[in-house]
Design a protein around this motif. Structure first.
Motif, PDB file in Angstrom:
ATOM      1  N   MET A   1      41.621   2.090  -7.999  1.00 54.84           N
ATOM      2  CA  MET A   1      42.340   1.219  -8.933  1.00 54.84           C
ATOM      3  C   MET A   1      43.251   2.046  -9.819  1.00 54.84           C
ATOM      4  SD  MET A   1      39.944  -1.743 -10.483  1.00 54.84           S
ATOM      5  CE  MET A   1      38.406  -0.902 -10.213  1.00 54.84           C
ATOM      6  N   ASP A   3      44.995   0.582 -12.295  1.00 53.29           N
ATOM      7  CA  ASP A   3      45.114  -0.131 -13.564  1.00 53.29           C
ATOM      8  C   ASP A   3      44.242   0.540 -14.615  1.00 53.29           C
ATOM      9  OD1 ASP A   3      45.934  -2.031 -15.253  1.00 53.29           O
ATOM     10  OD2 ASP A   3      45.449  -3.715 -13.927  1.00 53.29           O
ATOM     11  N   ASN A  11      33.175  -3.248 -17.825  1.00 50.27           N
ATOM     12  CA  ASN A  11      33.205  -4.321 -16.843  1.00 50.27           C
ATOM     13  C   ASN A  11      32.312  -5.466 -17.285  1.00 50.27           C
ATOM     14  OD1 ASN A  11      34.911  -3.127 -14.800  1.00 50.27           O
ATOM     15  ND2 ASN A  11      33.272  -1.613 -14.633  1.00 50.27           N
ATOM     16  N   LYS A  39      39.616 -11.009 -16.002  1.00 53.31           N
ATOM     17  CA  LYS A  39      40.474 -11.140 -14.814  1.00 53.31           C
ATOM     18  C   LYS A  39      39.821 -12.100 -13.821  1.00 53.31           C
ATOM     19  CE  LYS A  39      43.226  -7.689 -16.040  1.00 53.31           C
ATOM     20  NZ  LYS A  39      44.636  -7.885 -16.339  1.00 53.31           N
ATOM     21  N   THR A  41      38.482 -12.357 -10.233  1.00 57.18           N
ATOM     22  CA  THR A  41      38.090 -11.585  -9.058  1.00 57.18           C
ATOM     23  C   THR A  41      37.666 -12.575  -7.982  1.00 57.18           C
ATOM     24  OG1 THR A  41      37.352  -9.726 -10.396  1.00 57.18           O
ATOM     25  CG2 THR A  41      36.479  -9.877  -8.152  1.00 57.18           C
ATOM     26  N   ASP A 214      43.327 -11.541  -9.369  1.00 54.68           N
ATOM     27  CA  ASP A 214      43.847 -10.289  -9.889  1.00 54.68           C
ATOM     28  C   ASP A 214      43.277  -9.176  -9.024  1.00 54.68           C
ATOM     29  OD1 ASP A 214      45.249 -11.266 -12.244  1.00 54.68           O
ATOM     30  OD2 ASP A 214      43.249 -11.798 -12.976  1.00 54.68           O
ATOM     31  N   TYR A 215      42.003  -9.400  -8.597  1.00 52.34           N
ATOM     32  CA  TYR A 215      41.331  -8.491  -7.678  1.00 52.34           C
ATOM     33  C   TYR A 215      40.687  -9.308  -6.581  1.00 52.34           C
ATOM     34  CZ  TYR A 215      42.163  -5.168 -11.342  1.00 52.34           C
ATOM     35  OH  TYR A 215      42.792  -4.396 -12.260  1.00 52.34           O
ATOM     36  N   ALA A 217      37.723  -9.075  -3.451  1.00 52.25           N
ATOM     37  CA  ALA A 217      36.661  -8.361  -2.740  1.00 52.25           C
ATOM     38  C   ALA A 217      36.525  -9.027  -1.374  1.00 52.25           C
ATOM     39  CB  ALA A 217      35.351  -8.445  -3.516  1.00 52.25           C
ATOM     40  N   PHE A 228      37.700  -3.614  -1.762  1.00 51.25           N
ATOM     41  CA  PHE A 228      37.928  -4.190  -3.084  1.00 51.25           C
ATOM     42  C   PHE A 228      39.227  -3.623  -3.623  1.00 51.25           C
ATOM     43  CE2 PHE A 228      37.533  -4.099  -7.747  1.00 51.25           C
ATOM     44  CZ  PHE A 228      37.324  -5.446  -7.972  1.00 51.25           C
ATOM     45  N   GLY A 229      40.094  -4.482  -4.106  1.00 46.85           N
ATOM     46  CA  GLY A 229      41.351  -3.982  -4.656  1.00 46.85           C
ATOM     47  C   GLY A 229      42.219  -5.138  -5.098  1.00 46.85           C
ATOM     48  N   THR A 230      43.443  -4.846  -5.503  1.00 50.77           N
ATOM     49  CA  THR A 230      44.356  -5.935  -5.839  1.00 50.77           C
ATOM     50  C   THR A 230      44.783  -6.586  -4.525  1.00 50.77           C
ATOM     51  OG1 THR A 230      46.309  -4.543  -5.668  1.00 50.77           O
ATOM     52  CG2 THR A 230      45.218  -4.622  -7.819  1.00 50.77           C
ATOM     53  N   GLU A 233      47.227  -4.421  -2.690  1.00 50.52           N
ATOM     54  CA  GLU A 233      46.637  -3.263  -2.005  1.00 50.52           C
ATOM     55  C   GLU A 233      45.998  -3.661  -0.680  1.00 50.52           C
ATOM     56  OE1 GLU A 233      45.325  -0.504  -5.853  1.00 50.52           O
ATOM     57  OE2 GLU A 233      43.933  -1.954  -5.018  1.00 50.52           O
TER      58      GLU A 233
END
Lengths: 359, 219
Positions: A1, A3, A11, A39, A41, A214-215, A217, A228-230, A233
């Motif tokens: 990540m 960011d 978290n 965010k 997820t 935003d993310y 999984a 796991f990522g944006t 990505e």
């Protein structure tokens, strides 16, 4: 990540080596995952990949077999399940409203459980109806009298009423028709821009994941977290063959959603509404009204709205009968025309920029 | 005079309604026994039905027991209990409680078990405790089926409680047993009519109560 502010802030939820087994069957396999605060997820994957199980382990609707789940830094086993559940909102696929209670009382469920007086819980519920875009005249109705989309909005309002920072959403929009689903998705993004809750959203639809997350999984069959990522990505660099096949053949197109189209040249219209080869754009009150060829008017394609993405720009070109896209401003007035070669050049330039090489 | 005229004559005779052994007294006795029996049966059957319906544990046992109880002959049971426990109120009450348990248990259990699992799951996910789920969600939603069980049990008990007269207790069965002993058939017909009317009236009252208690959203 990349960011950094996410790395700096704690978290909201952390899965630490979490495994769930039913007998010998592994539903979730050694899940390690940190869910950033404030965010959206999205847990996405095919059926049987453990995404819903993982969601339900957060509020202990399913108890994990081993490992640890931290909610705001505390193990989720530190308090009784019903207290934990009251501290986070939960939205189900089929709304799950109580048929014997009115809409307003359904929304007031959690505040009432927490001991808020009936009167102030109802006042709050009425405000929440407005927040999620429901007419408060529905307050005294019963769930059986609502449409699927309305019922789902009530479900969201009920989850928000817990006033918690965490919202769990289990395929909330998959049981409604596509048009209503789009409305609800937009509404969720609008709400989130105001509320900034930590939302964990389960879906099997990669488009929904890319749109809302935003993310993201990505779960694989067997309860394995594949990536796991944006969304950007994941579409750009799928971690393995499973993710690549799951995100699908359209991922090149989908990725253009993340690229702006400000570099694409908008060719101005001439005073004759620009004859373009033999095609002529028909304009009424400054708004596009189709294309004229050989005296016939043909409906136009999708419009590129100023500030849109490269995907919008490409679609306007591809869907236009003339092969020329039409750009409009936010009020729908014609700004000019888009040429396909300019759009393709922009995708090329975007790719070079992304990988840090010059054309 | 045919049997109906004779029955009418019995109904309109002096002292038929009031006084010792009159219709009012017998109806009151009949209702008294019935209410007592239903109350005791409910105290036994309702908690079991709620627990089994809510947890899903013991379903097979409940189904088997309700089936077996329905098959038991009440008169035989009454005789057995009377021989075992002696004459008096205990033997007939016990026999009829067993009769009433089956429909009550079936109604409560199936009512709770039939509540939509999604609704229950949602209630639990909002943070309701198990007892809150039972009281605030399952019970209100199960009311129509529970009332079905209650009405069924009430009908059966009111019709069958006549047998207590067989061992020298009161109620409308008195007219049947005594009428048979002296071959007074109009009196027996009158008893049958009274029992049927009583059962219908009680059922109608329970139906009104059910309507009043059933939550609006589920009607």
């Amino acid at each position: 990540m990349k960011d950094t502010d996410v790395l700096d802030s704690p978290n909201a939820i952390e899965f630490k080596s979490v495994t769930k087994k039913y007998g010998d069957v592994v539903a979730v396999d050694n899940l390690n995952l940190s869910i950033p605060r404030g965010k959206i997820t999205v847990f996405v994957g095919p059926s049987g990949c453990g995404k819903t199980t993982s969601l339900r382990m957060i509020n202990r609707m399913v108890e994990h077999t081993s490992g640890e789940i931290l909610v705001n830094g505390e193990p989720n086993t530190a308090q009784e399940p019903h207290k934990l559940r009251r501290s986070m909102g939960y939205v189900l696929q089929q709304a799950g409203l109580m048929p014997h209670r009115t809409i307003v009382d359904n929304i007031a469920t959690v505040p009432r459980l927490n001991g808020t007086s009936a009167k102030s819980a109802r006042t709050e519920a009425l405000q929440l109806m407005e927040t999620v875009g429901l007419d408060t005249s529905l307050a005294k109705r019963y769930p059986a009298q609502l449409s699927g989309g309305q019922a789902q909005r009530v479900g969201v309002a009920r989850a928000l009423a817990s006033n918690s920072s965490i919202l769990l959403m289990d395929e909330p929009f998959s049981a409604v028709d596509p048009v209503v689903r789009q409305d609800l998705q937009k509404e969720l993004l609008r709400l989130q821009s105001e509320l900034q809750r930590t939302i964990i959203f389960v879906t099997h639809d990669i488009d929904e994941a890319v749109l809302l997350g935003d993310y993201v999984a990505v779960f694989a069959v067997g309860g394995r977290l594949a990536q796991f990522g944006t969304p950007e990505e994941i579409l750009r660099e799928p971690a393995d063959d499973f993710v690549a096949s799951f995100v699908g053949r359209d991922r090149g197109m989908r990725r253009l959603t993340f690229a702006g189209a400000s570099d694409v040249k908008i060719h101005p219209l001439t005073s004759q509404h620009t004859p373009w080869q033999q095609w002529e754009l028909k304009v009424e009150d400054g708004k596009p009204a189709g294309w004229i060829i050989d005296g016939r008017t043909i409906p136009g394609g999708s419009l590129f709205v100023e500030g849109g993405t490269l995907r919008d720009a490409l679609d306007s070109v591809l869907s236009s009968p003339s092969g020329v896209g039409v750009a409009v401003d936010r009020n729908g007035k014609v700004l000019g025309l888009l040429k396909s070669e300019d759009v393709l050049a922009a995708t090329e330039a975007e790719r070079h920029r992304r990988y840090g090489v010059n054309a | 005079m045919n049997i109906f005229d004779k029955t009418w004559a019995w109904f309109t005779a002096d002292g038929a309604w009031t006084g010792a052994g009159g219709i009012f007294q017998r109806v009151a006795e009949h209702l008294g026994y019935s209410a007592l029996i239903l109350l005791i049966a409910a105290v036994i059957a309702v908690p079991i039905g709620l627990m089994v319906g809510h947890t899903g544990r013991g379903e097979n046992v409940v189904v088997a027991i309700t089936g077996a109880l329905r098959a038991l002959p009440t008169l035989g049971l009454l005789t057995l209990f009377a021989l075992w426990l002696g004459l008096g109120l205990v033997a007939p009450i016990a026999a009829l409680v067993i009769l009433a348990i089956a429909p009550l248990l079936a109604g409560v259990y199936s009512g709770i078990a039939a509540v939509d699992k999604v609704t229950v799951d949602a209630a639990r996910a909002q943070g309701m405790t198990e007892s809150q789920i039972l009281r605030k969600v399952e019970l209100p939603l199960a009311l129509p089926l529970i009332f079905g069980g209650i009405r069924n049990a009430a009908l059966q008990v009111i019709a069958t409680v006549t047998v207590v007269a067989y061992i020298n207790l009161g109620g409308l069965g008195r007219y049947l047993i005594d009428g048979l002993a002296v071959r007074d058939y109009p009196r027996m017909v009158a008893a049958v009519v009274l029992v049927a009317l009583l059962a219908l009236i009680v059922d109608a009252l329970l139906a009104l109560l059910q309507r009043a208690l059933t939550p609006r959203g589920t009607r």
